[in-house]
Structure formats: C-alpha cells, structure tokens
Design a protein around this motif. Structure first.
Motif, short mmCIF file in Angstrom:
data_model
loop_
_atom_site.label_atom_id
_atom_site.label_comp_id
_atom_site.label_asym_id
_atom_site.label_seq_id
_atom_site.Cartn_x
_atom_site.Cartn_y
_atom_site.Cartn_z
N ASP A 284 0.89 -1.23 -0.04
CA ASP A 284 -0.13 0.08 -0.08
C ASP A 284 0.81 1.24 0.02
O ASP A 284 1.95 1.48 0.70
CB ASP A 284 -0.96 -0.01 1.31
CG ASP A 284 -2.11 -0.80 1.09
OD1 ASP A 284 -2.61 -1.07 -0.16
OD2 ASP A 284 -2.56 -1.25 2.15
N GLU A 285 0.53 2.35 -0.83
CA GLU A 285 0.98 3.52 -0.85
C GLU A 285 -0.09 4.84 -0.95
O GLU A 285 -1.19 4.36 -1.02
CB GLU A 285 2.06 3.62 -2.08
CG GLU A 285 3.21 2.83 -2.27
CD GLU A 285 4.16 3.01 -3.23
OE1 GLU A 285 4.07 4.17 -3.95
OE2 GLU A 285 5.01 2.27 -3.49
N VAL A 286 0.44 5.88 -0.43
CA VAL A 286 -0.70 6.82 -0.67
C VAL A 286 -0.08 8.04 -1.52
O VAL A 286 1.12 8.16 -1.84
CB VAL A 286 -0.85 7.26 0.95
CG1 VAL A 286 -1.54 6.55 1.68
CG2 VAL A 286 0.60 8.03 1.43
N LEU A 287 -1.21 8.64 -2.27
CA LEU A 287 -1.00 9.74 -2.81
C LEU A 287 -1.64 10.78 -2.11
O LEU A 287 -2.94 10.71 -1.65
CB LEU A 287 -1.73 9.78 -4.35
CG LEU A 287 -1.01 8.85 -5.14
CD1 LEU A 287 -1.70 8.90 -6.63
CD2 LEU A 287 0.37 9.33 -5.45
N ILE A 288 -1.06 12.00 -1.67
CA ILE A 288 -1.56 13.08 -0.95
C ILE A 288 -1.73 14.21 -1.53
O ILE A 288 -0.78 14.62 -2.16
CB ILE A 288 -0.71 13.29 0.44
CG1 ILE A 288 -0.57 11.79 1.22
CG2 ILE A 288 -1.25 14.27 1.60
CD1 ILE A 288 0.46 11.94 2.39
#
Length: 296
Positions: A284-288
């Motif tokens: 899992d990664e995030v784009l903020i």
C-alpha cells in the motif's frame, strides 16, 4: 488522461526514464496521472526528488524545475542535455563491456578520491548509466563513504547505450524550459508560485524497522526529514500551489498528513527493487493531495 493544458504539443513515447531507480513510478503512472491537475501554460511543474523522472517524462511539461539531492543523478541529466554526443561516444568505448572485470573496474573508481576527481562530468555520467544498467537489480546504492557498492548483475545483454531514448530525452530537455538543480528539496521549490504544480516523491517512510534502506544517498531520509517536508507541503499550500506527494501508507505518514485526510488516495504498488526478493511485491502507498479532484 493527461492534462491538455499542462502538456502542449505531441508527447514523444521515447522520452522515458534512462535509469532504473529505487522508488521509480513507471508502473504507478496510470494511477498518478489521474490526479494531475489541469494547469495553464504560465504554470511551472516542480519535482524536487526527480529520481528516474517517470512522471516528468510522462507529462513532458514545457516549463519545469527538476531537482535531486543526488549529485551523480543530476549530472546524468545535465550530460544528456548538454553533452549527448560526447556521452554516447564515451559509452561506446570498450571499457564499458558487460563483464565482471569491466564492471568492478568502473565501480571501484570512486575508491580513489584522485581517480574519481580526474573524471570529467561526461565520464561520471557514463559510469553511472553503465553501472545502473549492469549492476544487480538496477540499484543505486552507496556505502557510508559514498562509494557505489552494488555487485555485478550478470545480465545477458544490458542496454546501457539506448541511443533512441537518450536522444529523445536530450531533445525534450534542451527544447523546453527545464531547470536542473542539485539542492535541498526546500530550496528547490522556494520560487514556486500560485497555481504551479509540485510533485513530491521523497524516499519513503519505512514500512518496518528493518525496511529503512532507501538507496537514496549517504544521509538517508529519516522522520525528521519527513516532518520538514510536511512543513514545505503546508507552505506550498498556503502559497496556492497544487501539491501531490507519494509516500508509503504508514501510521506515521497518515498521522503527519491528517489535515489532508479527505484528499489522501490509497494505491497498490509493486515494489520491484529490493535486495531481498521476498520483500518485492504489492504494497500500500498513498497519494496525498492538497486539492480536490474527482476520481476518474
């Protein structure tokens, strides 16, 4: 779908990363591009952690400021833009052969301060491109003395002189307003103005205590640096810039950016560069984002 205002003119598919880079975004591009805002021609694209440049080369903006703290990496971009013929001539020499002897001779040049200092900027760039394409798993990794320390990769036919890609990247960098710099990330974005787009792709917060290696530079990028980057994110937001950041989906990052929780997008990424094959795979990664955008 790319923004038709950020990108003017025909996109050249040969303009793509010329290095394999830890944390590279090529396989995540379809997800990232969905959230790139529409910008007018007066706006500038900023990427202070350029790495392999996957998003830059996908969007091919006419005005960009690209930066990295890795001096060797920025030197490669400069050599491709300013000295392409000389660089390709250098990479054509017999000393850049796909053999263990040639590899370790080239790798060990930075063990001698004098030998390394005697290399021209073009020779330094050729060395990094060659090592990147022939080393194990395409890592850029240095030890505490700043010496390249990845073992030989034993590939059958590595393409370290990809003339078509190098020429396409040269044409893009030299025919647009692209500023290259080797600065701290905060300094690299200080001139960003309202409406400019900044993509932040820092070394990721480690997902575990044993996953702290980034391969980025001798200093690493710890949580103090992540907190300093959050301050820059907030400052850019206050200026009216549009900012997107990629990072790992850790409790630390989610808490640090809790003010932006309504615009955090979770994505599944494939980690292909890790010294331990068992640790490669989906994560899992995030784009903020600091702006609202409809999911497409």
């Amino acid at each position: 779908m790319k923004s038709d205002t950020l990108v003017k003119g025909k996109i050249n598919p040969l303009v793509r990363p010329f290095l394999k880079w830890a944390g590279g975004k090529r396989q995540l591009l379809p997800e990232i591009v969905k959230y790139v805002p529409k910008l007018t021609s007066k706006h500038t694209y900023y990427e202070p952690f350029i790495g392999g440049g996957a998003l830059l080369f996908e969007l091919q903006p006419q005005k960009a400021v690209i930066n990295d703290s890795n001096r060797e990496l920025i030197n490669c971009y400069q050599a491709i833009r300013d000295s392409l013929d000389e660089l390709m001539e250098e990479l054509s020499k017999d000393k850049y052969s796909n053999s263990e002897t040639s590899y370790y001779h080239m790798r060990d040049l930075d063990r001698s301060a004098k030998k390394y200092a005697d290399l021209s900027a073009v020779e330094k760039a050729a060395r990094i491109i060659y090592l990147n394409k022939t080393c194990y798993n395409g890592l850029f990794r240095v030890n505490s003395q700043g010496q390249f320390n990845v073992p030989f990769g034993r590939y059958k036919n590595p393409n370290f002189l990809d003339e078509a890609v190098l020429r396409a990247v040269n044409k893009y960098l030299s025919s647009n307003t692209i500023t290259l710099s080797n600065l701290d990330f905060q300094e690299a974005v200080k001139d960003a103005k309202k409406g400019d787009f900044i993509y932040l792709d820092p070394p990721y917060d480690p997902v575990s205590e044993t996953a702290s290696f980034t391969g980025y530079d001798v200093n690493g990028f710890n949580r103090h640096e992540q907190a300093r980057l959050k301050k820059v994110f907030d400052d850019l937001t206050a200026k009216g810039c549009k900012v997107m950041m990629s990072n790992s989906c850790t409790d630390f990052i989610l808490d640090l950016y809790k003010d932006y929780q309504e615009t955090i997008k979770k994505v599944r990424a494939t980690r292909s560069i890790n010294s331990n094959a068992l640790k490669r795979g989906k994560i899992d990664e995030v784009l903020i984002l600091n702006y609202q955008v409809q999911d497409k």
